[in-house]
Design an enzyme around this catalytic site. Structure first.
Site, PDB file in Angstrom:
ATOM      1  N   LYS A 207       0.839  -1.203   0.000  1.00 31.04           N
ATOM      2  CA  LYS A 207       0.000   0.000   0.000  1.00 31.04           C
ATOM      3  C   LYS A 207       0.877   1.256   0.000  1.00 31.04           C
ATOM      4  O   LYS A 207       0.685   2.158  -0.786  1.00 31.04           O
ATOM      5  CB  LYS A 207      -0.918  -0.032   1.230  1.00 31.04           C
ATOM      6  CG  LYS A 207      -1.831   1.163   1.350  1.00 31.04           C
ATOM      7  CD  LYS A 207      -2.807   0.980   2.520  1.00 31.04           C
ATOM      8  CE  LYS A 207      -3.513   2.292   2.824  1.00 31.04           C
ATOM      9  NZ  LYS A 207      -4.430   2.195   3.955  1.00 31.04           N
ATOM     10  N   GLU A 213      10.441  -4.928   4.629  1.00 31.50           N
ATOM     11  CA  GLU A 213      10.477  -6.350   4.261  1.00 31.50           C
ATOM     12  C   GLU A 213      10.150  -6.527   2.772  1.00 31.50           C
ATOM     13  O   GLU A 213      10.823  -7.261   2.050  1.00 31.50           O
ATOM     14  CB  GLU A 213       9.449  -7.147   5.069  1.00 31.50           C
ATOM     15  CG  GLU A 213       9.774  -7.302   6.534  1.00 31.50           C
ATOM     16  CD  GLU A 213       9.104  -6.241   7.392  1.00 31.50           C
ATOM     17  OE1 GLU A 213       8.973  -5.087   6.920  1.00 31.50           O
ATOM     18  OE2 GLU A 213       8.739  -6.568   8.536  1.00 31.50           O
ATOM     19  N   GLY A 268      -5.024  -1.746   5.252  1.00 30.46           N
ATOM     20  CA  GLY A 268      -4.221  -2.884   4.792  1.00 30.46           C
ATOM     21  C   GLY A 268      -4.896  -4.224   5.024  1.00 30.46           C
ATOM     22  O   GLY A 268      -5.014  -5.054   4.116  1.00 30.46           O
ATOM     23  N   ARG A 269      -5.388  -4.434   6.253  1.00 32.73           N
ATOM     24  CA  ARG A 269      -5.969  -5.750   6.564  1.00 32.73           C
ATOM     25  C   ARG A 269      -7.381  -5.902   6.014  1.00 32.73           C
ATOM     26  O   ARG A 269      -8.019  -6.931   6.216  1.00 32.73           O
ATOM     27  CB  ARG A 269      -5.925  -6.002   8.075  1.00 32.73           C
ATOM     28  CG  ARG A 269      -6.551  -4.916   8.922  1.00 32.73           C
ATOM     29  CD  ARG A 269      -6.193  -5.091  10.392  1.00 32.73           C
ATOM     30  NE  ARG A 269      -6.638  -3.958  11.190  1.00 32.73           N
ATOM     31  CZ  ARG A 269      -5.965  -2.812  11.315  1.00 32.73           C
ATOM     32  NH1 ARG A 269      -4.830  -2.644  10.671  1.00 32.73           N
ATOM     33  NH2 ARG A 269      -6.429  -1.831  12.071  1.00 32.73           N
ATOM     34  N   GLU A 354      -5.239  -6.834  15.150  1.00 32.07           N
ATOM     35  CA  GLU A 354      -4.682  -5.528  14.797  1.00 32.07           C
ATOM     36  C   GLU A 354      -5.783  -4.458  14.864  1.00 32.07           C
ATOM     37  O   GLU A 354      -5.512  -3.289  15.094  1.00 32.07           O
ATOM     38  CB  GLU A 354      -4.051  -5.573  13.397  1.00 32.07           C
ATOM     39  CG  GLU A 354      -2.913  -4.584  13.226  1.00 32.07           C
ATOM     40  CD  GLU A 354      -2.086  -4.829  11.983  1.00 32.07           C
ATOM     41  OE1 GLU A 354      -0.863  -5.023  12.111  1.00 32.07           O
ATOM     42  OE2 GLU A 354      -2.643  -4.819  10.874  1.00 32.07           O
ATOM     43  N   HIS A 385      -6.317 -33.586  17.473  1.00 35.26           N
ATOM     44  CA  HIS A 385      -5.209 -34.451  17.887  1.00 35.26           C
ATOM     45  C   HIS A 385      -4.068 -33.627  18.460  1.00 35.26           C
ATOM     46  O   HIS A 385      -2.934 -34.099  18.540  1.00 35.26           O
ATOM     47  CB  HIS A 385      -4.735 -35.284  16.688  1.00 35.26           C
ATOM     48  CG  HIS A 385      -5.818 -36.165  16.159  1.00 35.26           C
ATOM     49  ND1 HIS A 385      -5.950 -37.479  16.526  1.00 35.26           N
ATOM     50  CD2 HIS A 385      -6.866 -35.891  15.340  1.00 35.26           C
ATOM     51  CE1 HIS A 385      -7.018 -37.992  15.932  1.00 35.26           C
ATOM     52  NE2 HIS A 385      -7.589 -37.039  15.208  1.00 35.26           N
ATOM     53  N   LYS A 513       9.395  -1.514  14.388  1.00 32.60           N
ATOM     54  CA  LYS A 513      10.010  -1.150  13.096  1.00 32.60           C
ATOM     55  C   LYS A 513      11.118  -0.135  13.310  1.00 32.60           C
ATOM     56  O   LYS A 513      12.205  -0.239  12.751  1.00 32.60           O
ATOM     57  CB  LYS A 513       8.960  -0.485  12.182  1.00 32.60           C
ATOM     58  CG  LYS A 513       7.944  -1.393  11.567  1.00 32.60           C
ATOM     59  CD  LYS A 513       7.180  -0.585  10.515  1.00 32.60           C
ATOM     60  CE  LYS A 513       5.817  -1.151  10.248  1.00 32.60           C
ATOM     61  NZ  LYS A 513       4.965  -0.280   9.443  1.00 32.60           N
TER      62      LYS A 513
HETATM   63  C1  G6Q Z   1      -2.684  -3.720   8.011  1.00 29.70           C
HETATM   64  C2  G6Q Z   1      -1.414  -3.143   8.416  1.00 29.70           C
HETATM   65  C3  G6Q Z   1      -0.193  -3.879   7.937  1.00 29.70           C
HETATM   66  C4  G6Q Z   1       0.195  -3.584   6.501  1.00 29.70           C
HETATM   67  C5  G6Q Z   1       1.610  -4.098   6.257  1.00 29.70           C
HETATM   68  C6  G6Q Z   1       2.079  -3.887   4.841  1.00 29.70           C
HETATM   69  O1  G6Q Z   1      -3.755  -3.251   8.265  1.00 29.70           O
HETATM   70  O2  G6Q Z   1      -1.407  -1.809   8.061  1.00 29.70           O
HETATM   71  O3  G6Q Z   1      -0.304  -5.268   8.085  1.00 29.70           O
HETATM   72  O4  G6Q Z   1      -0.696  -4.170   5.614  1.00 29.70           O
HETATM   73  O5  G6Q Z   1       2.488  -3.446   7.143  1.00 29.70           O
HETATM   74  O6  G6Q Z   1       2.009  -2.547   4.490  1.00 29.70           O
HETATM   75  P1  G6Q Z   1       2.193  -2.110   3.007  1.00 29.70           P
HETATM   76  O7  G6Q Z   1       1.078  -2.675   2.206  1.00 29.70           O
HETATM   77  O8  G6Q Z   1       2.173  -0.615   3.028  1.00 29.70           O
HETATM   78  O9  G6Q Z   1       3.506  -2.657   2.527  1.00 29.70           O
END
Ligand code: G6Q
Length: 548
Positions: A207, A213, A268-269, A354, A385, A513
């Protein structure tokens, strides 16, 4: 919102909770009330939710509905759908629902209808996927694409991973989707090991396009491609991007003609419905993705129109609040009896924890009651199990969601019947338990002496009265999947409103971070760790001695 009203509601619920804790047992509730199942289930087309095996009574449900009313759940819901900036700490609207509003009216943000932009990106993804799937999109050396590697993390990974897994029976021949998220190089190296660079397409999904990462993995993937194909120019045909930051996509060297945008009002989520779904479209085809959106839209409609007492996400949310705040449950298990939903617990872990893992209310004051529970789970029957022991006989109260399909999408009917029987059996076992008397009779029938029975019986008693909700659906097709995921999204929303937290920010992920950036030069040996706490400094020392 009138806090006074809420205080009264909580007090009433606490009184009811004390009574339930003392005097209620599900076994007795079923035995004494033939109408229990009839009253405590909800049906929405072919989605069926049985909540009768929960520790609730009519009085409890009535009081919970009053709590939802006092918390103004419906007003907040309407504000969300209308595009109000309910994500106050980021000053953003929360409009993942617009992404699936394909047949609905305009949705306005800052005086502009956002639907044309959404439909435009969908059309571009559809055309792009058709080119890749049809073999018109060629790699740098003129070969067609057979492997798609999505590089993203968190919300840019967990949703598509879960959906890709869930829709396995619908995968198109000829394209396989892979997902790399972890900055642990093993994830990228293991994924690329068997891939043909000439036929691999990378989707860089971020996003913000700043996530360390994802950029680290993307740069290493680019280096791999260039090294294998011997030409920097190869990137253009093997890298596409999904982002809200198209300028940063261009800086990375990806042609923005091959980038698919989304918007800051998509959290994001909550983004799997946006261009973040591109790897899913590549794997299952655009039409199936649209069915997923339509399934979610149908749940949106239900959530917006059903009365609170018949509203599936609202009822699930209220039952969750009952356990969390009144009966003291610290966690909630998601147990899909559906192998294709194997990543649903991980997905919901992020979506729920989150969103509602917060300690301050919307106005910045500390919460006065517990907020989101720990979410966890694994598919059944595997979990039986492994960890079910603790749910049955441990000391924790763990409410459970079982999810199961009436019909399998594979031909092994015998397996499916056994799967369903196990799922129903677990719900029943949790509910009724096994009394000391039942155990004694059973052991006596096996010929045990009184002494042996007395020693063994306590271990074999199941207290029962353990709550579960059964979510039964016809089959796990894209439409149903969309419906289920949207159901959980709205459940999380309702709980966030009741707890008065902002479910749409995630400041809690920032500190780690920031510290990782500070520690990196120390891990690399470029700076001393002297000024850190003695544990961190000591560990960095040990790291060096182990490396040497
Ligand atoms: C979700 C969070 C988080 C995000 C990741 C990746 O709601 O904001 O999980 O999706 O940190 O972020 P980017 O899509 O910006 O790389």
């Amino acid at each position: 919102m009138s806090t006074e009203n809420l205080t009264d509601r909580w007090e009433n619920l606490e009184k009811l909770g004390a009574d339930i804790a003392q005097n209620f047992h599900l076994r007795r509730a079923f035995a004494s009330d033939a109408g229990r199942f009839g009253r405590y289930h909800l049906q929405f087309d072919d989605l069926f939710v049985d909540y009768s095996k929960n520790l609730v009574t009519d009085a409890v449900m009535g009081e919970l509905i009053d709590l939802a009313k006092a918390a103004n759940v419906t007003e907040w819901r309407d504000r969300m759908f209308a595009g109000d900036r309910i994500n106050i700490t980021e000053n953003r609207a929360v409009l993942h629902t617009a992404l699936r509003n394909l047949d609905g009216g305009p949705v306005m943000v800052d005086g502009q209808d956002i639907m044309p932009g959404i439909k435009d990106v969908l059309a571009r993804m559809k055309a792009f996927a058709a080119r890749v799937q049809g073999g018109d999109w060629k790699g740098h050396t003129g070969k067609t694409i057979c492997d798609v590697v999505n590089i993203g993390i968190g919300g840019s990974d967990l949703g598509p991973v879960m959906i890709n897994e869930a829709l396995r029976p619908f995968h198109l021949d000829g394209i396989r989707a892979h997902f790399v998220s972890n900055v642990d190089g093993a994830h990228l190296v293991d994924t690329l090991k068997d891939l043909d660079p000439e036929r691999t397409l990378f989707v860089i999904a971020s996003k913000t396009f700043t996530t360390d990462e994802t950029l680290t993995n993307a740069l290493s993937a680019r280096a791999w491609l260039i090294e294998k194909l011997g030409d920097d120019g190869a990137v253009a045909k093997h890298f596409v991007a999904v982002s809200t930051a198209l300028d940063k996509v261009a800086d990375f060297g990806i042609d923005t003609d091959n980038a698919f945008g989304f918007w800051d009002w998509v959290g994001g989520r909550y983004s799997l419905w946006s261009a973040i779904g591109l790897p899913v479209i590549l794997a299952v085809g655009y039409d199936k993705f649209e069915e997923l959106l339509r399934g979610a839209a149908s749940m949106d409609h239900h959530f917006r129109t059903a009365r609170l007492a018949e509203n599936i996400p609202v009822i699930l949310a209220l039952i969750g609040v009952w356990y969390r705040n009144i009966l003291g449950a610290a966690s909630h298990a998601i147990l899909p009896y559906d192998q294709h939903l194997s990543r649903l617990p991980a997905y919901l872990q992020q979506a729920d924890m989150e969103s509602n893992g917060k300690s301050v209310q919307r106005d910045g004051k500390k919460v006065t009651r517990a907020s989101g529970p720990v979410i966890w789970g694994e598919p059944g029957t595997n979990g039986q199990h492994a960890f079910y022991q603790l749910i049955h006989q441990g000391t924790e109260l763990i409410p459970v969601d079982f999810l199961v399909a009436a019909k399998a999408l594979h031909p092994l009917q015998n397996h499916h019947d056994k799967l369903v029987a196990n799922c129903l059996a677990q719900a029943e076992a949790l509910m009724r338990g096994k009394t000391a008397q039942e155990v004694q009779v059973e052991l006596a029938a096996q010929g045990m002496s009184d002494g042996e029975i007395a020693a063994l019986a306590p271990h074999k008693v199941f207290a029962g009265n353990k709550p579960s909700t059964m979510i039964l659906y016809k089959q796990l097709d894209p439409f149903t999947l969309g419906r289920l995921v949207a159901m959980y999204e709205h459940k999380i929303f309702v709980q966030g409103i009741i707890w008065n937290v902002n479910s749409y920010d995630q400041w809690g992920v920032e500190l780690g971070k920031q510290l990782a950036k500070e520690l990196l030069p120390m891990v690399r040996g470029e700076e001393t760790a002297q000024n850190r706490d003695s544990s961190t400094a000591g560990l960095i020392d040990q790291l060096y001695s182990l490396r040497s």
